[in-house]
Design an enzyme around this catalytic site. Structure first.
Site, PDB file in Angstrom:
ATOM      1  N   GLY A  23       3.868  -5.644 -10.308  1.00 60.53           N
ATOM      2  CA  GLY A  23       2.634  -5.587 -11.061  1.00 60.53           C
ATOM      3  C   GLY A  23       2.903  -4.951 -12.413  1.00 60.53           C
ATOM      4  O   GLY A  23       3.678  -3.999 -12.506  1.00 60.53           O
ATOM      5  N   PRO A  46       6.116  -4.542  -4.393  1.00 63.15           N
ATOM      6  CA  PRO A  46       7.137  -3.494  -4.242  1.00 63.15           C
ATOM      7  C   PRO A  46       6.959  -2.342  -5.233  1.00 63.15           C
ATOM      8  O   PRO A  46       7.069  -1.181  -4.852  1.00 63.15           O
ATOM      9  CB  PRO A  46       8.437  -4.258  -4.457  1.00 63.15           C
ATOM     10  CG  PRO A  46       8.137  -5.616  -3.909  1.00 63.15           C
ATOM     11  CD  PRO A  46       6.707  -5.884  -4.309  1.00 63.15           C
ATOM     12  N   GLU A  47       6.730  -2.651  -6.503  1.00 60.91           N
ATOM     13  CA  GLU A  47       6.358  -1.626  -7.480  1.00 60.91           C
ATOM     14  C   GLU A  47       5.428  -2.233  -8.517  1.00 60.91           C
ATOM     15  O   GLU A  47       5.450  -3.444  -8.755  1.00 60.91           O
ATOM     16  CB  GLU A  47       7.568  -1.019  -8.192  1.00 60.91           C
ATOM     17  CG  GLU A  47       8.282   0.080  -7.429  1.00 60.91           C
ATOM     18  CD  GLU A  47       9.469  -0.431  -6.649  1.00 60.91           C
ATOM     19  OE1 GLU A  47      10.097   0.359  -5.916  1.00 60.91           O
ATOM     20  OE2 GLU A  47       9.769  -1.638  -6.751  1.00 60.91           O
ATOM     21  N   SER A  48       4.654  -1.361  -9.142  1.00 64.13           N
ATOM     22  CA  SER A  48       3.824  -1.748 -10.288  1.00 64.13           C
ATOM     23  C   SER A  48       4.136  -0.802 -11.436  1.00 64.13           C
ATOM     24  O   SER A  48       4.357   0.400 -11.224  1.00 64.13           O
ATOM     25  CB  SER A  48       2.338  -1.685  -9.939  1.00 64.13           C
ATOM     26  OG  SER A  48       2.000  -2.671  -8.974  1.00 64.13           O
ATOM     27  N   HIS A  77      13.358  -3.620 -11.644  1.00 60.11           N
ATOM     28  CA  HIS A  77      12.731  -4.939 -11.751  1.00 60.11           C
ATOM     29  C   HIS A  77      11.388  -4.870 -12.457  1.00 60.11           C
ATOM     30  O   HIS A  77      11.010  -5.797 -13.184  1.00 60.11           O
ATOM     31  CB  HIS A  77      12.625  -5.601 -10.364  1.00 60.11           C
ATOM     32  CG  HIS A  77      11.405  -5.267  -9.583  1.00 60.11           C
ATOM     33  ND1 HIS A  77      11.305  -4.139  -8.801  1.00 60.11           N
ATOM     34  CD2 HIS A  77      10.225  -5.926  -9.448  1.00 60.11           C
ATOM     35  CE1 HIS A  77      10.109  -4.122  -8.220  1.00 60.11           C
ATOM     36  NE2 HIS A  77       9.445  -5.201  -8.585  1.00 60.11           N
TER      37      HIS A  77
END
Length: 299
Positions: A23, A46-48, A77
């Protein structure tokens, strides 16, 4: 919170629904930390990454990263995804070919790599790599990650490595063993939390055609059972290979192509440069991205 622009960006791939989804919230300056965490939990990626103005004279943005359950000091990423979004959707290419992010671990410069007027890759320079000894039974680690002790590659030491977050690097003999791994998620999460480990990263030189290394990454301690394609952990892996003299000697530059995500149907590619021309190794991790979803979150 009103209306907040939110993007879903697949990093380390040009294909939608491949690579590692992140995100990206490019205008997060008015959000509280609690709101950021709630948004990351709602997106459940998984991550923002949340971008906001920075007070640092050399930085273009302050960036903070959240998994669905906790803030992370650095995420590779999501950095790639953020830079790609700024370049392709937010007009950054009109300003220049470099973006500097201020993170919890320091400044992360990102180069926008152009060819024939088109963005080809974004390349981030990670912070100085480090390695640490890990006093843990190899057979127990094999059990926790769901492989057999015979699957471990004894040619390489099992160590902790970092270019921002601490990763446990587990050398494995074959791609088949990595693909077949069935980690004990809750027990692995407990072990990682006890030792301050962000992810457990399996790697092998038995890579698919076109790749030098093949990896798989588990991060249950931060609320992610498996991270599809991991910029931070693969950067730490490259630093480990350099610092342990497993890759090349000082005074050289080495290129690595790393594949990850194939085991869970989200294949991605990382282009890693290990620069040993100076006193310490410099790790640069590059990749492509694809903006898959654009929308607004209302609150």
């Amino acid at each position: 919170m009103n209306h907040v622009s939110v993007y879903h960006v697949d990093a380390f791939t040009r294909e939608p629904f491949a690579g590692n989804p992140a995100g990206v919230i490019p205008e997060a300056g008015t959000l509280t930390l609690q709101q950021m965490q709630k948004i990351a939990n709602e997106l459940n990626l998984p991550e923002s990454a949340f971008l906001m103005p920075s007070d640092h004279p050399e930085a273009d943005f302050r960036i903070r990263y959240f998994s669905p359950s906790v803030e992370i000091d650095f995420c590779g990423h999501a950095t790639v995804g953020s830079a790609w979004l700024l370049a392709t959707e937010r007009g950054w290419l009109e300003k220049g070919s470099r973006i500097v992010f201020e993170t919890n671990v320091g400044l992360i410069p990102v180069q926008l790599v152009m060819e024939d007027g088109q963005l080809q890759r974004v390349e981030m320079t990670q912070i100085k790599p480090s390695v640490k000894e890990f006093d843990f039974d190899r057979e127990e680690v094999a059990r926790l990650v769901g492989i057999t002790p015979a699957d471990l590659d004894d040619r390489y030491p099992m160590k902790l490595a970092s270019t921002g977050n601490m990763h446990l690097l587990v050398p494995v003999r074959t791609r088949q063993a990595i693909d077949a791994a069935q980690p004990l998620i809750s027990t692995l999460a407990e072990m990682n939390r006890d030792h301050g480990i962000t992810t457990t990263h399996l790697f092998t030189w038995d890579a698919p055609e076109g790749y030098d290394l093949y990896t798989r990454d588990f991060a249950p301690a931060i609320g992610i059972a498996e991270d599809p394609v991991t910029g931070a952990a693969n950067g730490a892996l490259a630093g480990y290979l350099a610092l342990e003299e497993l890759l090349l000697s000082a005074g050289q530059v080495h290129q690595l192509v790393i594949g990850q995500g194939h085991a869970i149907g989200r294949p991605g590619t990382l282009y890693v440069t290990v620069d040993r021309l100076g006193e310490s190794p410099v790790i640069r991790v590059a990749g492509e991205a694809n903006v898959t979803i654009a929308g607004q979150m209302r609150g």
